[in-house]
Design an enzyme around this catalytic site. Structure first.
Site, mmCIF file in Angstrom:
data_model
loop_
_atom_site.group_PDB
_atom_site.id
_atom_site.type_symbol
_atom_site.label_atom_id
_atom_site.label_comp_id
_atom_site.label_asym_id
_atom_site.label_seq_id
_atom_site.Cartn_x
_atom_site.Cartn_y
_atom_site.Cartn_z
ATOM 1 N N LYS A 170 22.339 127.515 19.751
ATOM 2 C CA LYS A 170 22.987 126.429 20.493
ATOM 3 C C LYS A 170 23.492 125.386 19.502
ATOM 4 C CE LYS A 170 19.690 123.106 19.783
ATOM 5 N NZ LYS A 170 19.930 121.870 19.005
ATOM 6 N N PRO A 207 19.432 131.116 11.536
ATOM 7 C CA PRO A 207 18.621 130.467 10.493
ATOM 8 C C PRO A 207 17.622 129.476 11.087
ATOM 9 C CG PRO A 207 20.927 130.512 9.840
ATOM 10 C CD PRO A 207 20.886 130.956 11.272
ATOM 11 N N SER A 208 16.443 129.397 10.492
ATOM 12 C CA SER A 208 15.403 128.479 10.958
ATOM 13 C C SER A 208 15.687 127.061 10.467
ATOM 14 C CB SER A 208 14.033 128.926 10.427
ATOM 15 O OG SER A 208 13.718 130.220 10.884
ATOM 16 N N ASP A 261 13.536 121.777 23.833
ATOM 17 C CA ASP A 261 14.807 122.497 23.936
ATOM 18 C C ASP A 261 14.697 123.822 24.684
ATOM 19 O OD1 ASP A 261 16.115 120.544 22.528
ATOM 20 O OD2 ASP A 261 16.225 121.656 20.647
#
Length: 318
Positions: A17, A119-120, A161
């Site tokens: 997102k 990706p973190s 989230d």
């Protein structure tokens, strides 16, 4: 999310997102910030599979997609570009399925395979999306037939989230205004957007970004950006989008500051940081434009670059 029930397992594509708008409205008694944010799901996906087992144990196998690893290796330090994979007990996917198992008194267990592409610690919501996908997949795999409302209640216990992702892909528009801590979701139908995601090396401490942030005397409104998304005038959205965390993040990370400067010089509709960073995005006029912008950014070695589009129900139809 895009999901499929197979003979012995449930498979889910969990989207990333971006925050097209993020404003802080005040400090809450619980220590969190009251906020308003406009989130849209985009077509960079993690892949999660849940297989029910007769044993009560939950087993998680999590690894990076080989293509992402290869790209990160070519660009430099994988850990700086992809971030870390949490161990099983602290992984949100594992915690989500354990919570569901406990709350619904499920006698079965599950084997979970998670292949990461998002990706973190990037502001792109990968961990939250994976947790939402795990709740949905485990509910389906265990034949619980839980409603989105019930899954959202469980999701809110794990992270602000997470509920948003239960309204993306096949399950909803993938575009929403989130308020409270981010757990109160009001979806709306918006048109397709093509854009480019950029993940520079290094991350930003969310806690530090919030600590440095100054609350506005008069908060910005999301009305203009939402109106643009709902209409055929979405390309007329303001070039400078609101994200109250951008200034402190640019102070913390020279990479974000550099990206903002580079994107300002590009021929894009708008650009901004997502969440608390370090991920960044540039909105483009169409898919071909996004591919050209992605090539320009890769040539400047800014990090990992992904041309994507929004991926809610309305986007899937257009």
């Amino acid at each position: 999310m895009l999901f499929q029930r197979l003979a012995s397992k449930v498979s889910v594509l969990a989207p990333a997102k971006i925050n097209l708008f993020l404003e802080l409205l005040g400090k809450r008694p619980d220590g969190f910030h009251e906020l308003e944010t406009v989130m849209v799901a985009v077509s960079l996906f993690d892949h999660l599979e849940v297989t029910p087992t007769q044993q009560h144990d939950i087993v998680l196998d999590c690894e990076w997609d080989s293509g992402q690893l290869a790209q990160a290796t070519r660009l430099g330090d994988c850990s700086q570009l992809l971030g870390d994979l949490p161990p099983q007990d602290s992984n949100l996917v594992y915690r989500a399925v354990k919570l569901l198992q406990s709350e619904e008194n499920v006698p079965l267990g599950a084997r979970i395979v998670l292949q990461k592409r998002i990706p973190s610690a990037s502001g792109f919501g990968g961990a939250s999306s994976d947790a939402a996908a795990a709740l949905l997949a485990a509910s389906e795999a265990w034949n619980l037939n839980l409603s989105i409302q019930r899954l959202s209640e469980l999701a809110a216990q794990l992270g602000s989230d997470i509920p948003f992702f239960l309204y993306s892909g096949q399950l909803g528009s993938g575009q929403a205004i989130a308020t409270g801590r981010g757990e109160k979701i009001e979806t709306f139908s918006g048109r397709r957007i093509d854009l480019v995601l950029i993940r520079p090396a290094g991350g930003v401490s969310t806690a530090e970004a919030y600590r440095r942030c100054r609350l506005p005397e008069v908060p910005d409104s999301s009305e203009e950006i939402v109106a643009c998304l709902k209409s055929h005038q979405r390309m007329s959205m303001p070039r400078q989008l609101t994200n109250r965390l951008t200034i402190p993040a640019r102070e913390i990370s020279p990479q974000i500051d550099q990206l903002a400067t580079i994107c300002e010089q590009l021929d894009v509709v708008a650009h901004q940081m997502s969440g608390s960073g370090s991920g960044y995005f540039a909105i483009c006029r169409n898919r071909a434009h996004a591919l050209r912008v992605a090539a320009q950014l890769r040539a400047q070695s800014v990090g990992m670059v992904f041309p994507v589009s929004t991926c809610g129900l309305q986007s899937l139809r257009n």
